[in-house]
Design a protein around this motif. Structure first.
Motif, PDB file in Angstrom:
ATOM      1  N   UNK A  64      18.860  53.989  35.495  1.00 28.55           N
ATOM      2  CA  UNK A  64      20.251  54.430  35.406  1.00 28.55           C
ATOM      3  C   UNK A  64      21.103  53.393  34.680  1.00 28.55           C
ATOM      4  N   UNK A  65      21.913  53.847  33.777  1.00 28.21           N
ATOM      5  CA  UNK A  65      22.732  52.951  32.984  1.00 28.21           C
ATOM      6  C   UNK A  65      23.770  52.237  33.852  1.00 28.21           C
ATOM      7  N   UNK A  66      23.831  50.894  33.722  1.00 28.63           N
ATOM      8  CA  UNK A  66      24.862  50.134  34.417  1.00 28.63           C
ATOM      9  C   UNK A  66      26.088  50.118  33.526  1.00 28.63           C
ATOM     10  N   UNK A  67      27.157  50.640  34.034  1.00 30.57           N
ATOM     11  CA  UNK A  67      28.381  50.775  33.225  1.00 30.57           C
ATOM     12  C   UNK A  67      29.082  49.435  33.067  1.00 30.57           C
ATOM     13  N   UNK A  68      29.536  49.213  31.863  1.00 29.34           N
ATOM     14  CA  UNK A  68      30.304  48.002  31.622  1.00 29.34           C
ATOM     15  C   UNK A  68      31.634  48.372  30.996  1.00 29.34           C
ATOM     16  N   UNK A  69      32.682  48.006  31.650  1.00 28.56           N
ATOM     17  CA  UNK A  69      33.996  48.242  31.087  1.00 28.56           C
ATOM     18  C   UNK A  69      34.803  46.964  31.179  1.00 28.56           C
ATOM     19  N   UNK A  70      34.959  46.321  30.045  1.00 28.46           N
ATOM     20  CA  UNK A  70      35.645  45.042  30.053  1.00 28.46           C
ATOM     21  C   UNK A  70      37.106  45.239  30.451  1.00 28.46           C
ATOM     22  N   UNK A  71      37.652  46.349  30.031  1.00 28.56           N
ATOM     23  CA  UNK A  71      39.051  46.628  30.273  1.00 28.56           C
ATOM     24  C   UNK A  71      39.339  46.668  31.772  1.00 28.56           C
ATOM     25  N   UNK A  72      38.480  47.353  32.482  1.00 32.16           N
ATOM     26  CA  UNK A  72      38.693  47.456  33.920  1.00 32.16           C
ATOM     27  C   UNK A  72      38.130  46.242  34.648  1.00 32.16           C
ATOM     28  N   UNK A  73      37.532  45.349  33.892  1.00 32.78           N
ATOM     29  CA  UNK A  73      37.001  44.146  34.519  1.00 32.78           C
ATOM     30  C   UNK A  73      35.728  44.382  35.297  1.00 32.78           C
ATOM     31  N   UNK A  74      35.026  45.478  34.999  1.00 33.86           N
ATOM     32  CA  UNK A  74      33.805  45.786  35.742  1.00 33.86           C
ATOM     33  C   UNK A  74      32.540  45.360  35.007  1.00 33.86           C
ATOM     34  N   UNK A  75      32.714  44.512  34.017  1.00 36.61           N
ATOM     35  CA  UNK A  75      31.538  44.116  33.246  1.00 36.61           C
ATOM     36  C   UNK A  75      30.614  43.243  34.084  1.00 36.61           C
ATOM     37  N   UNK A  76      29.385  43.226  33.687  1.00 35.08           N
ATOM     38  CA  UNK A  76      28.413  42.401  34.385  1.00 35.08           C
ATOM     39  C   UNK A  76      28.468  40.988  33.810  1.00 35.08           C
ATOM     40  N   UNK A  77      28.768  40.047  34.653  1.00 36.05           N
ATOM     41  CA  UNK A  77      28.869  38.666  34.231  1.00 36.05           C
ATOM     42  C   UNK A  77      27.509  37.987  34.293  1.00 36.05           C
ATOM     43  N   UNK A  78      27.407  36.872  33.581  1.00 33.13           N
ATOM     44  CA  UNK A  78      26.185  36.073  33.609  1.00 33.13           C
ATOM     45  C   UNK A  78      25.805  35.714  35.049  1.00 33.13           C
ATOM     46  N   UNK A  79      26.805  35.329  35.840  1.00 35.77           N
ATOM     47  CA  UNK A  79      26.526  34.952  37.230  1.00 35.77           C
ATOM     48  C   UNK A  79      25.887  36.098  38.012  1.00 35.77           C
ATOM     49  N   UNK A  80      26.392  37.304  37.773  1.00 31.49           N
ATOM     50  CA  UNK A  80      25.852  38.472  38.475  1.00 31.49           C
ATOM     51  C   UNK A  80      24.399  38.695  38.095  1.00 31.49           C
TER      52      UNK A  80
END
Length: 557
Positions: A373-389
């Motif tokens: 399943x595709x992990x959604x990334x939305x930089x605008x909403x701040x839901x992107x996956x960070x390196x730490x995650x």
RNA sequence: GCGCCCGUAGCUCAGCUGGAUAGAGCGUCGGUCUACGGAACCGAAGGUCAGAGGUUCGAAUCCUCUCGGGCGCGCCA
């Protein structure tokens, strides 16, 4: 040139044979000496005879015969068989004696085996300026930055191992209106308000704001400055945890400030460009005529309102890189920046740089999936996956492996469910396991242990031979990977070496009681050499080479 | 519209400055073994290398075109 690895010496001999046959003339392209795909074609195959018909004035099979006579004479006992095949290939098989000598050379080189090849290679050693990641300092390092970090750090390791000198640098974009916007967003959060429409919406903004004293009431510039400093520190920590370090964090802002008696780096760059007649004014703005140098159109340096553009900073930055005196400048950029390649190259040349001395490498995007399943990334909403995650989820070793095992210019579809699986389904653990297994055997050998395994006949098994030949290929693998800026080749090689070791392990007991001492010693040498090369390969990738791996870590039985 | 990257096995990808019968991991199916660390090993099925031309002794690899996918084309950063 003269000594080098066993394989290099073999090449030299082949070279001599070619010159012997041609009477001193060299073919346009160097003959190959490669491991053929099929075992039936011997240990090594060369296309030399097929390169020489015009020089020698004979058909390839005829030339192959002459080459084979010369090679037989030069190599003597080292050669066990040589035959011509197909359209004119020469297939050579080396003797066990040659293999033993070659392996002794490998062991004598120790941890340095395979390193330092640049000195002997074509271009020689270079001092390299390597810029990578350069994530905006207004947020955490995101997945694209993670790929840039994995690639850049590994490329750096690779180039250093190959014999170059590398200066790693991170360009901090701490200048321009994004900084102000970041400050406004921080202040808004500190006051319990929503950030501006175009501001930073991510959840981390409130966290950062909370760490800035009096963020709600202080001048927004101060809040911005402190916020940037905190973000840079956070990025540095994330990257260090990801085994990615830099020699220097270069501030964009500093480019705009006067340096004591000297004008700013930006002004100095402008002056240089003006002297070269590369700039012009139009409608109140200052342009760089990049279209003369391969770019689509000319680019603005200073807007008509007097403010410098981001591109002006980039130009000044590359002026700084140039004047700092490196042999080569390599810039790793994310795929969304590929549109800049032409203008940066143009600017570098306009500043007086040599186009052949700058390389812009583009890392393509990473698409994350979880169980398909595709992990959604939305930089605008701040839901992107960070390196730490990413690191928390699958660990540093797996994260680096999956980001590095593929060529930088292909898009990666990374399935987190697969990557976090700590089992043999996961190539990174397979390779690590091979290393740990060898270390374990070596430790037991040092203690003089023996086992009850069936010793077999002690001959050099095909798999032992395969593994040895694979080990001999290591210096070439390093050279090719380094020259092509392709650390993923190291991952491919490491995996195949681990597989090769498994085959050897299956066929060739090392510690079996009843094994003649010389056979035991020979096989231990193969183990030692394999462990060394695996460790070197993993070190280049920035992946741990463990002494042991504990079963309890496995997720399931 | 223009530019960059990509299109190889069911999936994810190597191989790409030309070489002999196109590879790996995962998945699927079927096996092995008192095993020096079973996080093992072996085998099988599975591909007209997107398509069409061209270059040559030879093309997944080089050139051209077409189709498909991603991204980019600001006096934003």
């Amino acid at each position: 040139m003269t000594s080098g690895s066993p394989l290099q010496r073999l090449r030299t001999v082949l070279d001599d044979a070619v010159l012997n046959v041609t009477g001193g003339e060299r073919p346009k392209s160097a003959p190959t000496l490669e491991r053929p795909k099929q075992a039936a074609h011997g240990d090594y195959a060369t296309n030399a005879a097929m390169l020489l018909p015009k020089i020698v004035g004979a058909a390839p099979p005829m030339i192959a015969e002459r080459l084979s006579v010369a090679l037989s004479e030069y190599l003597g006992d080292d050669l066990s068989s040589i035959e011509t095949a197909g359209p004119g290939f020469l297939n050579l098989r080396l003797s066990d004696g040659w293999l033993a000598k070659a392996l002794a050379d490998v062991l004598a080189a120790g941890d340095a085996y395979g390193s330092g090849g640049a000195a002997a290679g074509g271009s020689g050693t270079e001092s390299v300026h390597l810029e990578f990641v350069s994530n905006n300092p207004t947020g955490p390092v995101h997945i694209g930055g993670a790929r840039g970090a994995a690639f850049g750090s590994s490329l750096s390791n690779l180039l250093v191992f190959h014999g170059h000198r590398v200066h790693r640098e991170y360009y901090v974009n701490d200048h321009g209106n994004q900084v102000e916007l970041f400050g406004q967003s921080l202040q808004a959060r500190a006051r319990g308000e929503e950030p501006p429409e175009e501001g930073y919406q991510g959840g981390y903004v409130a966290d950062v704001a909370a760490r800035i004293p009096d963020a709600a009431t202080r001048p927004v510039e101060e809040v911005a400055t402190e916020g940037i400093a905190l973000m840079v520190a956070a990025q540095k920590a994330s990257l260090e945890a990801f085994r990615t370090t830099f020699d220097q964090w270069f501030s964009e802002n500093a480019l705009h400030e006067p340096r004591g008696e000297r004008v700013s780096e930006v002004q100095e760059a402008f002056d240089v460009l003006a002297e070269q007649g590369r700039t012009f004014e139009q409608e109140g703005a200052l342009f760089l005529r990049t279209s003369d140098l391969g770019d689509d159109k000319d680019r603005v340096l200073v807007r008509s309102d007097g403010r410098a553009t981001y591109f002006a900073s980039d130009v000044a930055y590359h002026h700084a890189k140039r004047t700092r005196g490196y042999d080569r400048v390599i810039n790793v950029l994310g795929a969304d920046h590929h549109g800049y390649v032409a203008r940066i190259e143009a600017a570098f040349e306009a500043l007086g740089g040599d186009r052949d001395r700058i390389e812009l490498l583009i890392t393509q995007f990473v698409n994350l999936f979880d169980g398909g399943e595709r992990v959604k990334m939305s930089k605008r909403a701040g839901e992107f996956v960070a390196l730490d995650d990413l690191v928390d989820d699958i660990g540093v070793d797996a994260a680096r492996w999956y980001l590095l095992a593929r060529s930088h210019d292909t898009t990666i579809d990374l399935d987190l469910a697969e990557a976090r699986e700590q089992s043999a389904e996961n190539p990174v653990y397979y390779v690590q396991y091979a290393h740990a297994r060898i270390r374990s055997i070596l430790t037991r050998a040092e203690a003089g242990e023996t086992t009850t395994a069936n010793p077999g006949d002690g001959a050099v098994a095909p798999s032992e031979r395969e593994l040895s030949l694979a080990l001999l290929a290591w210096p070439d693998e390093v050279a090719e990977a380094a020259d092509r800026r392709a650390p993923h080749r190291i991952a491919t090689y490491a995996l195949s070496l681990a597989r090769g070791y498994s085959a050897f392990y299956r066929d060739c007991p090392v510690l079996a009681a009843g094994l003649p001492d010389d056979v035991r010693a020979r096989r231990l040498d193969v183990c030692r050499a394999t462990a060394t090369v695996l460790a070197s390969a993993l070190a280049i990738l920035g992946v741990d080479a463990p002494e042991r791996m504990d079963r309890e870590d496995a997720v399931e039985a």
